[in-house]
Design a protein around this motif. Structure first.
Motif, mmCIF file in Angstrom:
data_model
loop_
_atom_site.group_PDB
_atom_site.id
_atom_site.type_symbol
_atom_site.label_atom_id
_atom_site.label_comp_id
_atom_site.label_asym_id
_atom_site.label_seq_id
_atom_site.Cartn_x
_atom_site.Cartn_y
_atom_site.Cartn_z
ATOM 1 N N SER A 187 0.793 -1.227 0.000
ATOM 2 C CA SER A 187 0.000 0.000 0.000
ATOM 3 C C SER A 187 0.825 1.275 0.000
ATOM 4 C CB SER A 187 -0.997 0.029 1.181
ATOM 5 O OG SER A 187 -0.394 0.510 2.363
ATOM 6 N N LYS A 188 2.143 1.174 -0.173
ATOM 7 C CA LYS A 188 2.955 2.391 -0.249
ATOM 8 C C LYS A 188 2.598 3.162 -1.517
ATOM 9 C CE LYS A 188 7.666 4.184 -0.408
ATOM 10 N NZ LYS A 188 9.112 3.848 -0.440
ATOM 11 N N GLU A 189 2.360 4.455 -1.383
ATOM 12 C CA GLU A 189 2.021 5.296 -2.536
ATOM 13 C C GLU A 189 3.285 5.571 -3.357
ATOM 14 O OE1 GLU A 189 0.935 9.818 -2.705
ATOM 15 O OE2 GLU A 189 -0.894 8.694 -2.180
ATOM 16 N N ILE A 190 3.231 5.214 -4.645
ATOM 17 C CA ILE A 190 4.375 5.414 -5.530
ATOM 18 C C ILE A 190 4.197 6.656 -6.387
ATOM 19 C CG2 ILE A 190 5.794 4.371 -7.334
ATOM 20 C CD1 ILE A 190 5.905 2.995 -4.571
ATOM 21 N N ALA A 191 3.003 6.844 -6.928
ATOM 22 C CA ALA A 191 2.727 8.028 -7.752
ATOM 23 C C ALA A 191 1.445 8.691 -7.279
ATOM 24 C CB ALA A 191 2.603 7.647 -9.226
ATOM 25 N N ASN A 192 1.430 10.007 -7.371
ATOM 26 C CA ASN A 192 0.230 10.780 -7.081
ATOM 27 C C ASN A 192 0.283 11.995 -7.994
ATOM 28 O OD1 ASN A 192 -1.811 12.452 -6.104
ATOM 29 N ND2 ASN A 192 -1.459 11.871 -3.966
ATOM 30 N N VAL A 193 -0.351 11.857 -9.167
ATOM 31 C CA VAL A 193 -0.266 12.871 -10.219
ATOM 32 C C VAL A 193 -1.615 13.567 -10.347
ATOM 33 C CG1 VAL A 193 0.196 13.302 -12.663
ATOM 34 C CG2 VAL A 193 1.458 11.499 -11.449
ATOM 35 N N GLN A 194 -1.600 14.870 -10.315
ATOM 36 C CA GLN A 194 -2.847 15.622 -10.451
ATOM 37 C C GLN A 194 -3.378 15.493 -11.866
ATOM 38 O OE1 GLN A 194 -2.545 19.772 -9.469
ATOM 39 N NE2 GLN A 194 -4.708 20.201 -9.878
ATOM 40 N N LEU A 195 -4.682 15.193 -11.973
ATOM 41 C CA LEU A 195 -5.325 15.110 -13.281
ATOM 42 C C LEU A 195 -5.890 16.462 -13.673
ATOM 43 C CD1 LEU A 195 -7.093 11.628 -13.000
ATOM 44 C CD2 LEU A 195 -4.888 12.190 -14.031
ATOM 45 N N ARG A 196 -5.999 16.680 -14.965
ATOM 46 C CA ARG A 196 -6.291 18.018 -15.474
ATOM 47 C C ARG A 196 -7.729 18.164 -15.978
ATOM 48 N NH1 ARG A 196 -0.825 19.896 -16.535
ATOM 49 N NH2 ARG A 196 0.596 18.165 -16.248
ATOM 50 N N TYR A 197 -8.624 17.255 -15.572
ATOM 51 C CA TYR A 197 -9.994 17.278 -16.069
ATOM 52 C C TYR A 197 -10.919 16.740 -14.987
ATOM 53 C CZ TYR A 197 -6.807 13.826 -17.964
ATOM 54 O OH TYR A 197 -5.730 12.991 -18.130
ATOM 55 N N SER A 198 -12.187 17.093 -15.073
ATOM 56 C CA SER A 198 -13.129 16.774 -14.002
ATOM 57 C C SER A 198 -13.762 15.394 -14.148
ATOM 58 C CB SER A 198 -14.229 17.835 -13.954
ATOM 59 O OG SER A 198 -14.924 17.888 -15.191
ATOM 60 N N LYS A 199 -13.823 14.847 -15.364
ATOM 61 C CA LYS A 199 -14.429 13.536 -15.586
ATOM 62 C C LYS A 199 -13.393 12.601 -16.223
ATOM 63 C CE LYS A 199 -19.108 15.348 -16.222
ATOM 64 N NZ LYS A 199 -20.271 15.452 -17.155
ATOM 65 N N PRO A 200 -12.449 12.107 -15.428
ATOM 66 C CA PRO A 200 -11.359 11.308 -16.005
ATOM 67 C C PRO A 200 -11.779 9.891 -16.358
ATOM 68 C CG PRO A 200 -11.110 11.418 -13.642
ATOM 69 C CD PRO A 200 -12.274 12.299 -13.988
ATOM 70 N N VAL A 201 -11.153 9.373 -17.401
ATOM 71 C CA VAL A 201 -11.255 7.970 -17.776
ATOM 72 C C VAL A 201 -9.828 7.425 -17.792
ATOM 73 C CG1 VAL A 201 -11.914 6.317 -19.560
ATOM 74 C CG2 VAL A 201 -13.324 8.347 -19.154
ATOM 75 N N MET A 202 -9.621 6.238 -17.212
ATOM 76 C CA MET A 202 -8.286 5.627 -17.189
ATOM 77 C C MET A 202 -8.296 4.331 -17.983
ATOM 78 S SD MET A 202 -6.028 4.265 -13.932
ATOM 79 C CE MET A 202 -6.626 2.572 -13.955
ATOM 80 N N LYS A 203 -7.321 4.164 -18.868
ATOM 81 C CA LYS A 203 -7.100 2.915 -19.595
ATOM 82 C C LYS A 203 -5.694 2.424 -19.252
ATOM 83 C CE LYS A 203 -11.065 2.841 -21.682
ATOM 84 N NZ LYS A 203 -11.248 2.725 -23.121
ATOM 85 N N SER A 204 -5.570 1.112 -19.019
ATOM 86 C CA SER A 204 -4.274 0.569 -18.617
ATOM 87 C C SER A 204 -3.768 -0.452 -19.623
ATOM 88 C CB SER A 204 -4.378 -0.082 -17.231
ATOM 89 O OG SER A 204 -5.265 -1.183 -17.256
ATOM 90 N N GLY A 205 -2.460 -0.396 -19.862
ATOM 91 C CA GLY A 205 -1.762 -1.400 -20.656
ATOM 92 C C GLY A 205 -0.608 -1.915 -19.818
ATOM 93 N N GLU A 206 -0.929 -2.784 -18.848
ATOM 94 C CA GLU A 206 0.032 -3.270 -17.863
ATOM 95 C C GLU A 206 0.603 -2.090 -17.072
ATOM 96 O OE1 GLU A 206 2.841 -5.895 -19.699
ATOM 97 O OE2 GLU A 206 1.288 -7.361 -20.229
ATOM 98 N N ASN A 207 1.863 -1.689 -17.340
ATOM 99 C CA ASN A 207 2.466 -0.601 -16.565
ATOM 100 C C ASN A 207 2.430 0.743 -17.288
ATOM 101 O OD1 ASN A 207 3.224 -2.208 -14.316
ATOM 102 N ND2 ASN A 207 4.889 -3.056 -15.527
ATOM 103 N N ARG A 208 1.649 0.843 -18.353
ATOM 104 C CA ARG A 208 1.425 2.120 -19.037
ATOM 105 C C ARG A 208 -0.042 2.502 -18.873
ATOM 106 N NH1 ARG A 208 6.006 4.802 -21.540
ATOM 107 N NH2 ARG A 208 7.620 3.188 -21.518
ATOM 108 N N PHE A 209 -0.277 3.794 -18.719
ATOM 109 C CA PHE A 209 -1.636 4.252 -18.467
ATOM 110 C C PHE A 209 -1.947 5.484 -19.310
ATOM 111 C CE2 PHE A 209 0.084 2.214 -14.736
ATOM 112 C CZ PHE A 209 -0.901 1.298 -14.405
ATOM 113 N N LEU A 210 -3.187 5.521 -19.790
ATOM 114 C CA LEU A 210 -3.720 6.678 -20.493
ATOM 115 C C LEU A 210 -4.887 7.203 -19.677
ATOM 116 C CD1 LEU A 210 -4.371 8.519 -23.022
ATOM 117 C CD2 LEU A 210 -5.733 6.582 -23.862
#
Length: 441
Positions: free
Chosen positions: A126-149
């Motif tokens: 449970s250690k936090e590795i990344a915490n990146v601010q998103l730039r939009y109010s209705k985000p959608v996340m897609k994952s490709g193993e260790n890559r993310f859109l």
């Protein structure tokens, strides 16, 4: 003095005094040598055979997990699981006020999610590795193993991220409808068209545009990129004399025209995924489909019940759906199909499937705040209280799972929880029997 004999020898006490051996009370020189039946050559052969078997086993294990043994995966495992495994354990509070079910992914016990404010990743403790601010109010996340859109639905902004940082933040040429990303970093975006109904753009891992296709007949609402990022499938809808029509385009980024094009009448596609190199699973509102790239036709399976949930399992070249026979979403039939569209497993249960996950031969459903796992014979193998506010479950083995709730990320050893519940039930039953026995006296 030792007697010199041929062969391999072990220390023994002379037979006439050998009723009890005690190395503590008897000096070593008081023991003589006794010949054994194993020669040095035989011992050497045994050691070599064991070493060969061990190496062969490791090679088989490495081959079975070759897709996970990339330099990037190994580096992350060493950095964040071995050297940086400093979390306090699950559950852990979410960052932000809301995380949609689809914005939650687990890869090799590493969690990623996109809330209404941030993209966050956690390691297995449970250690936090990344915490990146998103730039939009209705985000959608897609994952490709260790890559993310991540992108903003109805917005033009998007971000490319890895498990530990943001790589790129960009702006699309139009409002984004959908998108996807491959494990190698190639990604695609479908946007509002400039003079067209939709336009698809594909980019390499360095954010250079490598492909564009314009759709004049369909509004594209689902896209899935293949595992090596060399092509994708795009699914769109249109109206045909008042009826729904879906168009399926299979695109190769090295070719100008589609390598496959299909039409489905009276249905719309909700989601799609490559479940093998040349097989694509499509989940529609009324049926599911398997497109075989290069073949003229596709396989279709009409639903006998209301679709309540689905999941894809590329690692086993399969996909699964949950169909409800009741209006409240319960009494589900869980069906897993192979990449030909043939039934592999079918399970009837009274449980609901508010969330649905598959790991190899195990299926899991989240019914209310309880997780149930089923084996391929349809038997319930684990029952686990997931806690209040549970919204999504993802299996990481046949007996472990991560759970997304409205305010926490949780982890469960389902087998351990089930065993403890059974132990408590046995103790309760024993206590009740003792109380009844005392009352009878």
């Amino acid at each position: 003095m030792f007697n010199k004999r041929n062969g391999r020898y072990a220390e023994t006490k002379p037979n006439k005094e050998r009723t009890v051996i005690s190395y503590e009370d008897m000096p070593l020189e008081d023991y003589e040598q006794e010949r054994t039946n194993i020669s040095p050559k035989a011992v050497k052969k045994i050691i070599i055979a064991v070493a060969i078997a061990l190496v062969a086993g490791l090679l088989v294990l490495a081959f079975a997990n070759r897709d996970k043994l990339s330099p990037e995966n190994l580096s992350m495992w060493w950095s964040y699981e071995v050297l940086g495994n400093g979390g306090k354990g699950y559950p852990v509070e979410l960052v932000g006020s809301e995380v949609k079910k689809g914005n939650f992914a687990v890869n090799q016990s590493r969690v990623a999610y996109a809330s209404d404010t941030s993209f966050v990743t956690l390691n297995s403790s449970s250690k936090e590795i990344a915490n990146v601010q998103l730039r939009y109010s209705k985000p959608v996340m897609k994952s490709g193993e260790n890559r993310f859109l991540t992108y903003g639905l109805g917005d033009t902004g998007y971000q490319i991220l890895t498990y530990d940082k943001e790589l790129y933040a960009g702006t699309a040429e139009g409002v984004i409808f959908t998108g996807d990303i491959a494990p190698n970093g190639n990604f695609c975006l479908v946007t509002e068209g400039n003079g067209f109904l939709s336009e698809l753009y594909a980019f390499d891992r360095n954010n250079n545009r490598i492909y564009k296709y314009s759709f004049s007949e369909y509004y594209i609402n689902s896209v899935a990129i293949n595992s090596d990022g060399s092509g994708c499938v795009a699914c769109g809808i249109t109206s045909n004399n008042g009826a729904m029509r879906t168009g399926i385009y299979v695109l190769d980024f090295s070719k100008e025209e589609p390598v496959g094009k299909y039409t489905i009448e009276n249905d719309s596609i909700l989601d799609s995924r490559y479940i093998s190199g040349r097989r694509i699973a499509l989940v529609g509102e009324n049926a599911s489909y398997v497109v075989k790239v290069g073949e003229e036709d596709y396989a279709s399976v009409k639903y006998e019940g209301k679709l309540t949930n689905y999941c894809f399992s590329p690692s086993t070249r399969s996909y699964a759906i949950a169909l409800s026979k009741s209006g409240d979403g319960r009494s589900c039939t869980l069906i897993r199909y192979n990449d030909n569209g043939d039934v592999q497993t079918q399970i009837d249960t009274e449980k609901g499937a508010e969330s649905f996950s598959v790991f190899k031969g195990t299926m899991a459903v989240l019914d209310g705040n309880t997780i149930y796992t089923f084996n391929s014979e349809g038997n319930i193998t684990n029952t686990c209280d997931a806690g209040t506010g549970a919204t999504a479950v993802t299996l990481t083995s046949d007996s472990t799972a991560y759970v997304l709730s409205i305010n926490q990320m949780r982890y469960f050893d389902l087998a351990k929880v089930t065993a403890e519940m059974e132990r408590q039930q046995r103790e309760q039953e024993k206590l009740e029997q003792e109380q009844q026995s005392e009352a009878g006296e």
